[in-house]
Design a protein around this motif. Structure first.
Motif, PDB file in Angstrom:
ATOM      1  N   ASP A 274      -3.625   0.513   9.538  1.00 22.76           N
ATOM      2  CA  ASP A 274      -3.571   1.624   8.588  1.00 22.76           C
ATOM      3  C   ASP A 274      -4.375   1.264   7.351  1.00 22.76           C
ATOM      4  N   ILE A 275      -4.594   2.262   6.500  1.00 21.30           N
ATOM      5  CA  ILE A 275      -5.432   2.081   5.316  1.00 21.30           C
ATOM      6  C   ILE A 275      -4.980   3.079   4.258  1.00 21.30           C
TER       7      ILE A 275
ATOM      8  N   TYR B 192      -4.338   8.108   0.041  1.00 22.85           N
ATOM      9  CA  TYR B 192      -3.786   8.178  -1.311  1.00 22.85           C
ATOM     10  C   TYR B 192      -4.810   7.823  -2.386  1.00 22.85           C
ATOM     11  N   LEU B 193      -6.050   7.599  -1.985  1.00 21.04           N
ATOM     12  CA  LEU B 193      -7.137   7.369  -2.934  1.00 21.04           C
ATOM     13  C   LEU B 193      -8.111   8.538  -2.805  1.00 21.04           C
TER      14      LEU B 193
ATOM     15  N   CYS C  83       5.687  -0.082 -10.118  1.00 20.94           N
ATOM     16  CA  CYS C  83       4.708   0.234  -9.078  1.00 20.94           C
ATOM     17  C   CYS C  83       3.380  -0.441  -9.406  1.00 20.94           C
ATOM     18  N   ALA C  84       3.197  -1.650  -8.870  1.00 25.78           N
ATOM     19  CA  ALA C  84       1.976  -2.427  -9.100  1.00 25.78           C
ATOM     20  C   ALA C  84       0.990  -2.126  -7.973  1.00 25.78           C
ATOM     21  N   GLN C  85       0.458  -0.892  -7.970  1.00 24.53           N
ATOM     22  CA  GLN C  85      -0.288  -0.386  -6.823  1.00 24.53           C
ATOM     23  C   GLN C  85      -1.442   0.500  -7.257  1.00 24.53           C
TER      24      GLN C  85
ATOM     25  N   LYS D 253       0.845  -1.184   0.000  1.00 20.06           N
ATOM     26  CA  LYS D 253       0.000   0.000   0.000  1.00 20.06           C
ATOM     27  C   LYS D 253       0.891   1.249   0.000  1.00 20.06           C
ATOM     28  N   THR D 254       0.358   2.337  -0.537  1.00 25.13           N
ATOM     29  CA  THR D 254       1.167   3.537  -0.730  1.00 25.13           C
ATOM     30  C   THR D 254       1.762   4.057   0.569  1.00 25.13           C
ATOM     31  N   GLN D 255       1.046   3.902   1.677  1.00 18.90           N
ATOM     32  CA  GLN D 255       1.561   4.431   2.940  1.00 18.90           C
ATOM     33  C   GLN D 255       2.843   3.727   3.390  1.00 18.90           C
TER      34      GLN D 255
END
Length: 331
Positions: free
Chosen positions: A276-277, A281-282, A108-110, A78-80
């Protein structure tokens, strides 16, 4: 090429597992109980064609492996968690001279659109990947991938733009490994299109499946805010019709015997109690663009805060009462 999958959860585990099945050299990078389970029993990958026990090598970090110029870093956290992980790998030496930051490609497979910029601050060669891949990771050592007849569609291209020989080579490897992997010179356009659909992740995570009049009404407004900020920012992306035409019937989600999907990536974070979530970033990307371009985004801002509170406080996934959701929509 050897693929080092940095984050062997739902997406990384599926990509790494499928590449391994097709005979490619793969190393999974994980942590905690998941790493222990991978080392003890291998990766258990459940797909529509069965349950596979895959003896994929697994490590905990860059100090456990000697890097070579043939390595590819596939970032699938996850981006965080991206910046801290990239900082661990960037200074590692590569056989023949130089560092990972200087010599190795990062893919970046995100979800979201912030990872590529984070990576480019640290690595010279960065690639974006737009991930359409229905997958689940809820238990250590286990990943399920429900896509059929292909496990996923993975648009791939150089960041900030362009297509090169590496992208074409990786695309060929993925195409031979149960994926469709179109090479796109404008991969970020596809990632912005995916961002719009991912704006529902936080809503699903806190309130449950997006069905019924109330949830669907909230979802339409959340998405409309996202479309408005992308228009104000002058950011183009494929239409829903173009996306459906590209996917066609290539990546349909099918039920898996003995497996329960439950929800998307944000729902899974709450279900696993990660603390965390990825909403910052979305939905938070929409909030940021709205502030930059003078577009109000109240529902995305509310969902960003609410999802973070759910993660921080350990509230169960999908447990937001309808009354609270209705008040949120009315606010």
């Amino acid at each position: 090429m050897r693929y080092l999958i940095l984050g062997a959860g739902a997406v990384g585990g599926t990509i790494g597992g499928r590449l391994h099945q097709a005979g490619h050299d793969v190393v999974l990078v994980a942590r905690g109980p998941h790493l222990a389970a991978l080392r003890a029993d291998g990766l258990r990958l459940t797909t529509p064609d069965g349950v596979h026990r895959l003896p994929v090598p697994a490590i905990g970090g860059p100090d456990e492996i000697a890097l070579t110029a043939d390595d590819v870093l596939v970032l699938a956290v996850k981006t965080q968690h991206s910046a801290a992980l990239l900082d661990r790998w960037a200074p590692r030496p590569v056989a023949g001279g130089g560092t990972a930051a200087e010599r190795l490609p990062v893919v970046c497979a995100q979800n979201g659109v912030a990872n590529e910029r984070l990576a480019l601050r640290r690595f010279a060669r960065v690639y974006g990947m737009c991930v359409w891949l229905p997958s689940t990771h809820l238990e250590p050592g286990r990943v399920s991938a429900a896509g059929s007849p292909r496990s996923g569609m993975l648009h791939l291209g150089r960041f900030p733009h362009g297509a090169d020989e590496f992208a074409r080579r990786m695309s060929a490897d993925l195409t031979a490994s149960y994926f469709d992997a179109p090479v796109s010179a404008d991969v970020m356009a596809w990632k912005y299109a995916k961002l719009l659909s991912n704006l529902g992740n936080a809503l699903e995570a806190v309130a449950g499946p997006i069905d019924g009049e109330l949830r669907e009404r909230v979802w339409r407004r959340v998405k409309a805010e996202g479309e408005a900020v992308l228009a104000a920012a002058g950011i183009g992306y494929p239409s829903e019709e173009e996306q459906r035409a590209k996917r066609g019937d290539r990546v349909a989600q099918v039920p898996l015997a003995g497996e329960r999907r439950g929800g998307g990536s944000s729902w899974q974070s709450l279900a696993r109690g990660t603390g965390d979530i990825e909403a910052d970033y979305l939905n938070g990307e929409v909030v940021l663009l709205g502030r930059l371009h003078g577009v109000p985004t109240p529902l995305n801002e509310a969902l960003q805060r609410l999802a973070a509170a759910f993660a921080r406080e350990g509230r169960p996934a999908g447990s937001l009462p309808d009354a609270e959701l209705a008040a949120l929509a009315a606010g």
